[in-house]
Motif scaffolding. Structure first.
Motif, PDB file in Angstrom:
ATOM      1  N   GLY A   1      71.889  68.545  20.447  1.00  0.00           N
ATOM      2  CA  GLY A   1      71.282  68.787  21.631  1.00  0.00           C
ATOM      3  C   GLY A   1      70.084  70.137  21.437  1.00  0.00           C
ATOM      4  N   GLY A   2      70.336  70.867  20.248  1.00  0.00           N
ATOM      5  CA  GLY A   2      69.491  72.138  20.167  1.00  0.00           C
ATOM      6  C   GLY A   2      68.057  71.792  19.784  1.00  0.00           C
ATOM      7  N   SER A   3      67.802  70.706  19.396  1.00  0.00           N
ATOM      8  CA  SER A   3      66.369  70.227  19.091  1.00  0.00           C
ATOM      9  C   SER A   3      65.787  69.178  19.772  1.00  0.00           C
ATOM     10  CB  SER A   3      66.186  70.050  17.339  1.00  0.00           C
ATOM     11  OG  SER A   3      66.506  71.496  16.698  1.00  0.00           O
ATOM     12  N   THR A   4      64.827  69.268  20.436  1.00  0.00           N
ATOM     13  CA  THR A   4      64.129  67.977  20.770  1.00  0.00           C
ATOM     14  C   THR A   4      62.891  67.980  20.269  1.00  0.00           C
ATOM     15  OG1 THR A   4      63.431  69.385  22.699  1.00  0.00           O
ATOM     16  CG2 THR A   4      65.435  68.272  23.194  1.00  0.00           C
ATOM     17  N   TYR A   5      62.328  66.662  20.510  1.00  0.00           N
ATOM     18  CA  TYR A   5      61.103  66.239  19.818  1.00  0.00           C
ATOM     19  C   TYR A   5      60.487  65.239  20.887  1.00  0.00           C
ATOM     20  CZ  TYR A   5      63.570  67.878  15.950  1.00  0.00           C
ATOM     21  OH  TYR A   5      64.533  68.279  15.009  1.00  0.00           O
ATOM     22  N   TYR A   6      58.820  65.282  20.968  1.00  0.00           N
ATOM     23  CA  TYR A   6      58.533  64.578  22.117  1.00  0.00           C
ATOM     24  C   TYR A   6      56.999  64.175  21.554  1.00  0.00           C
ATOM     25  CZ  TYR A   6      61.488  66.785  25.326  1.00  0.00           C
ATOM     26  OH  TYR A   6      62.758  67.203  26.086  1.00  0.00           O
TER      27      TYR A   6
END
Length: 122
Positions: free
Chosen positions: A54-59
């Protein structure tokens, strides 16, 4: 990993919906998760992804600032909070899983849920 997406429905432009994806299996926390969508007559496209921790997100650029992906590893759940919805967000939304590293292409994911329909009216 088996995935079950839910939470789709009808919303007005400017409104909000939250999609949920329930995952089975004891190793959920080792999977990166993604949301994709497919509108009628169009190819499946990337929406958002989150790393196993959950430490990295991408959109995707089209949803950045409006959608938020999150996960709860204790509950084997991943969510997509969708705000400021637009008619062009209308699509079937799919959650997907792949081991460890998040990706932004559909072919990178190994497991797929059945999809949930989101319809945004103008």
């Amino acid at each position: 990993v088996q995935l079950q997406a839910s939470g789709g429905g009808l919303a007005q432009a400017g409104g909000s919906l939250r999609l949920s994806c329930a995952a089975s299996g004891r190793t959920f926390s080792s999977y990166a998760m993604g949301w994709f969508r497919q509108a009628p007559g169009k190819e499946r496209e990337f929406v958002a992804a989150i790393s196993w921790s959950g430490g990295s997100t991408y959109y995707a650029d089209s949803v950045k600032g409006r959608f938020t992906i999150s996960r709860d590893n204790a509950k084997n759940m991943v969510y997509l909070q969708m705000n400021s919805l637009k008619p062009e967000d209308t699509a079937v939304y799919y959650c997907a899983a792949r081991a460890f590293v998040a990706g932004t292409h559909a072919h990178e994911y190994d497991y797929w849920g059945q999809g949930t329909l989101v319809t945004v009216s103008s």
